[in-house]
Design an enzyme around this catalytic site. Structure first.
Site, short mmCIF file in Angstrom:
data_model
loop_
_atom_site.label_atom_id
_atom_site.label_comp_id
_atom_site.label_asym_id
_atom_site.label_seq_id
_atom_site.Cartn_x
_atom_site.Cartn_y
_atom_site.Cartn_z
N GLY A 118 -7.08 -4.81 -3.04
CA GLY A 118 -6.03 -3.84 -3.28
C GLY A 118 -4.88 -4.16 -2.34
N CYS A 119 -3.70 -3.59 -2.53
CA CYS A 119 -2.58 -4.06 -1.73
C CYS A 119 -1.37 -3.16 -1.76
CB CYS A 119 -2.10 -5.41 -2.22
SG CYS A 119 -3.32 -6.40 -2.99
N GLY A 120 -0.38 -3.55 -0.91
CA GLY A 120 0.94 -2.94 -0.95
C GLY A 120 1.96 -4.04 -1.07
N THR A 173 0.94 -6.90 1.65
CA THR A 173 -0.17 -6.68 2.58
C THR A 173 -1.41 -6.42 1.75
OG1 THR A 173 -1.02 -5.34 4.39
CG2 THR A 173 0.36 -4.20 2.81
N ASN A 205 -0.44 -6.46 -6.72
CA ASN A 205 -1.39 -5.43 -6.31
C ASN A 205 -2.23 -5.12 -7.53
OD1 ASN A 205 -2.77 -3.15 -5.59
ND2 ASN A 205 -0.99 -1.81 -5.59
#
Ligand code: SF4
Ligand code: SF4
Lengths: 363, 503
Positions: A11-13, A184, A210
């Site tokens: 998962g991410c930003g 990120t 993401n």
């Protein structure tokens, strides 16, 4: 075709900034925005892509390459020497960051394929195709070597760490670009590997992403039919290659490619005017295996613009905003407001509808 | 005449106390098991096939059909079927026939494959709340498309798309000819296909005028007997299929004896009444792949390139190379029939011992076409042993575009897979031409049941897609990453391109 792979899940930003007038800004903007979303990462990967950072070498392919050990560097350079004119090579400028104790050896090269085509491998390929071939070859055949980026006047900077640590490590405040994307990461199943961080790039294309592509299996097999070697086993790699196939090889425009990746539902297509319906139906029939199904938001950067879009039912967040000639996109509105406190317009792009931003003068 | 030494398979019994002598069983049994003895029903249990028609129609539940306990002495090597067939062959000198797909306990790979589901990292999708798409197009797809921009800035398709069959769900009905099944059975299937937005297939028996109204949901077949084939026939449906082989009897022709060719069937097949309808084993103008190519293009010419041409083959050892040749010969669809596929009549020995399972065949063909970069050139239809929507999902995940349903469609009409279709006595009015039997099968009534089944399977398929976190069938097609094998050896996993569970 190897089916015994272990796919990467995370998962991410993400953040994207583009100055449509081509004005170059420092990497610290992207970093500041990204750092607001630290809870979207877990320190196992962060990265940045920037366009316009090497104006003095803008006609050369800028290769950022990471090596696990020096042997890999020797092998890679031997191959490059045989096939490329190397204008300049140097260790990547880095700063020491206390929390980053181990890191790979990272070098950058400004090169172009040898013009004496007869001497280089696969002399019949055009320059871009040859560079793609080189990247695939290094990544899949030279153990311990991995190409971060290979485009002109652009580069990817990424590694294992929090966004701020990676920015400091690569001294990003010293670079100026007109497009920045940043990412990120919250991987759930991979040990930290510097190559595994986003952005993922090919030529001048970069992807930050993401989500998890639930259709990965067929997307991968579809690409393999066209000779792509999926070495990273990440969704992001799939996105990059799908764009490469559709835009560079098949000549579709970016918007059409996005339509394939997040296709409109049949119900909508059936209601379209005849011509458009015919076009959309054919797109879905022919490129069905390229449909990216599952939750994602993606930023796709290239030298002339930035595209942001979501999956067809918007299962992952994406916000966009404008101020003057600048367009911002990010997982969260707060990340945009962190660097642009009073945007003129803020909106949540609808499911499957891409936000396509191009430079004013698309040089 | 001496009494057969082949032990009967089943014992039909009537409880004399419960029986009210209504004689319905006598009337219902297509095999004449029952007859009237003046004061009670007499039973010739040798004739019983356990189709259970009598059981369902007895108003008093007086009938039981048991597996015969007096079966030969238990022997793991010399099984009941071996001994019985030898006795039958000793008595007749013939080749024992059978109907339906093989019932031998070969491993069924579908039962060793499990489907993935989403948890946390990617969300599942609720098909009751979100759109879930099953629409499928069968036919040749160009590798890429070209567009122009219209004055409104919208895309205009420049590439000419080859003809396609549009399916609202990835199911089609398997070819079953008029002759092998009754006209009412065929009509039932045609009505359901139309209502569902999918297609049925005439099989090799020509197109009866009563099926004509359903022509936009019909694939017409050209088999070695060339029954009923003329230009109108070829242009009547949405596609033309060349039948090379059938999973239940690869390499074997067909033979419908003259006594089973009454006027109506003769007309549809365009042969004289009472002549044997012979389908030679090979097509007599196809002895090589070049010949197939000529027939494919002859059919395309005859239909002015407006219909996809499908080629149906049995899954045999070399199926991948054969399918690749078929695609290169110009076919738009490859229909692969696995060895467990059904039949109206086939020699037992052929049905049970020739060919390979459909699961291996799909995987091998899909892989080969991808390796050769021609997977887009043709769609793959998988047939032969699809028993549920889960089998369908697994077949599609292995690489099929759609699956064909034969036996399951007949089961909705009452068939109990008794396997005696070849006798022409089907009590359910399905695989028979006897008017007193076929009249039982009311197409209106049974079409609804068939529609119910396909709707139910479509709903199940949507639930599976939702659990997988995808909302279009094309994201499952060929996505073997979403399958895992249980209890399969590593070589089989390799052939299927599937990881073992736990990886
Ligand atoms: S149908 Fe049942 S009740 Fe009627 S005659 Fe047969 S066994 Fe007896
Ligand atoms: S169609 Fe009729 S004869 Fe054939 S298996 Fe089914 S019930 Fe038996």
């Amino acid at each position: 075709m190897n089916h015994n792979f272990q796919k990467d899940i995370s998962g991410c930003g993400l953040v994207g900034i583009i100055n449509r007038d081509g004005k170059r800004i420092s990497g610290s903007f992207a970093c500041n925005s990204l750092c607001l979303m630290n809870d979207r990462g877990n320190g196992l990967g962060a990265g940045y892509a920037a366009y316009g950072i090497y104006p003095e070498y803008k006609d050369l392919y800028a290769f950022h390459i990471m090596y696990d050990e020096l042997g890999a560097k020797t092998d890679t350079e031997e191959y490059l020497k045989k096939n490329y004119h190397i204008e300049k090579k140097e260790p990547m400028p880095t700063a020491s960051v206390p929390t980053i104790k181990i890191h790979p050896i990272i070098w950058r090269y400004f090169i172009k394929p040898l013009p004496e085509k007869a001497e280089r491998e696969l002399a019949n390929l055009g320059d871009d195709d040859f560079v793609v071939h080189t990247v695939m070859k290094i990544n899949s055949e030279i153990d311990g070597a991995y190409v971060f980026s290979s485009g002109k006047n652009m580069g990817a900077f990424k590694g294992v760490g929090m966004p701020i640590e990676i920015a400091r490590f690569f001294r990003l405040e010293e670079y100026e670009g007109y497009i920045w994307t940043a990412h990120t990461r919250f991987p759930t199943n991979t040990p930290g590997w510097w190559g595994g961080a986003h952005p993922f790039t090919l030529l001048d294309w970069s992807i930050v992403h993401n989500g998890e592509i639930s259709s990965y299996g067929i997307n991968k097999r579809y690409l393999e039919m066209y000779g792509y070697k999926l070495t990273l086993l990440t969704d992001t790699e799939v996105v990059a290659y799908l764009f490469d196939l559709m835009v560079r090889k098949h000549g579709l425009d970016t918007a059409t490619a996005c339509t394939v990746l997040a296709a409109p539902f049949w119900k909508r297509i059936d209601d379209m005017p005849e011509d458009e319906k015919e076009a959309m139906t054919a797109l879905r029939m022919v490129y069905g295996s390229a449909l990216m199904n599952g939750p994602f938001s993606i930023l796709f950067g290239h030298s002339k613009g930035l595209v942001g879009f979501n999956d067809r039912i918007k299962l992952r967040p994406l916000m966009a905003a404008t101020k003057g000639k600048t367009v911002y996109m990010a997982s969260e509105e707060s990340a945009i407001r962190e660097i642009c406190p009073s945007p003129e317009k803020v909106w949540a792009p609808r499911a499957g509808e891409p936000v396509i931003v191009e430079l004013e003068d698309s040089r | 005449m001496f009494k057969s030494l082949a032990v009967p398979e089943f014992l039909a019994k009537i409880d004399p106390v419960k029986c009210i002598r209504c004689k319905r069983c006598i009337q219902n049994c297509g095999w004449s098991v029952y007859s009237w003895g003046g004061d009670k029903v007499l039973i010739d249990t040798f004739k019983c096939v356990k189709c259970l028609r009598c059981y369902h129609y007895c108003p008093e539940e007086a009938i039981t059909i048991e597996d015969n306990p007096v079966i030969y002495r238990n022997n793991a090597n010399w099984g009941y079927n071996h001994i019985r067939n030898i006795k039958r062959q000793a008595e007749t000198g013939g080749i024992p026939l059978t109907g339906m797909g093989s019932d031998l306990p070969y491993p069924i790979l579908f039962d060793h494959l499990l489907i993935d589901a989403c948890q946390v990292t990617n969300p599942s999708i609720d098909p009751l709340r979100e759109p879930m798409e099953l629409r499928t197009y069968l036919g040749k797809k160009p590798a890429r498309l070209e567009f122009d921009k219209g004055p409104d800035g919208k895309l205009r398709l420049k590439t000419k798309m080859p003809p396609q069959i549009k399916l609202e769900m990835p199911f089609i009905f398997a070819p079953m000819s008029y002759g092998s099944i009754s006209l009412n059975a065929q009509k039932t299937i045609a009505m359901a296909a139309k209502e569902l937005g999918i297609v049925m297939n005439t099989g090799e028996g020509g197109l009866h005028e009563e099926i004509y109204p359903y022509r936009s949901n019909v694939i017409v077949q050209v088999a070695s007997g060339r029954f009923g084939v003329n230009p109108d026939y070829l242009n009547a449906g949405v596609a033309v299929e060349i039948k090379i082989g059938q999973g239940a009897k690869p390499g074997i022709g067909g033979h419908l004896p003259g006594e089973k060719i009454p006027l109506d069937i003769a007309k549809t097949r365009m042969i004289p009444v009472g002549t044997d309808a012979l389908s030679p084993a090979p097509q007599h103008d196809i002895y090589s792949i070049e010949d197939l190519r000529q027939l494919i293009y002859a059919l395309k010419e005859a239909t002015n390139y407006t219909k996809p041409v499908s080629v149906k083959i049995a899954a045999v050892h070399n199926v991948a190379a054969i399918a690749s040749g078929i695609v290169r010969a110009g076919a738009d669809i490859v229909y692969i029939d696995g060895f467990r596929g059904g039949t109206g009549a086939a020699p037992v020995i052929i049905r049970d011992h020739l060919g390979i399972p459909i699961e291996h065949a799909i995987a091998a063909v899909d892989d080969r076409l991808r390796q050769e970069g021609i997977r887009n050139e043709a769609s793959i239809i998988a047939a032969g042993g699809i028993r549920s929507s889960a089998d369908a999902a697994k077949a599609i995940a292995l690489g099929a575009d759609a699956v064909a349903l034969g036996t399951s469609a007949l089961i909705t009409m009452g068939c109990t897979v008794c396997g005696k279709c070849y006798t022409g006595n089907c009590s359910w009015g399905i695989t028979t031409q006897r008017p007193e039997l076929t009249v039982r099968l009311d197409p209106e009534v049974y079409a609804e049941r068939l529609i119910n089944l396909i709707h139910a399977w479509s709903h199940e398929l949507k639930e599976i897609l939702g659990a997988l976190g995808v909302n279009a069938i094309e994201s499952l097609r060929g996505s073997r990453e979403r399958l895992r094998g249980v209890g399969l050896d590593s070589q089989t996993l390799d052939i299927l391109g599937v990881k073992p569970a736990g990886r």
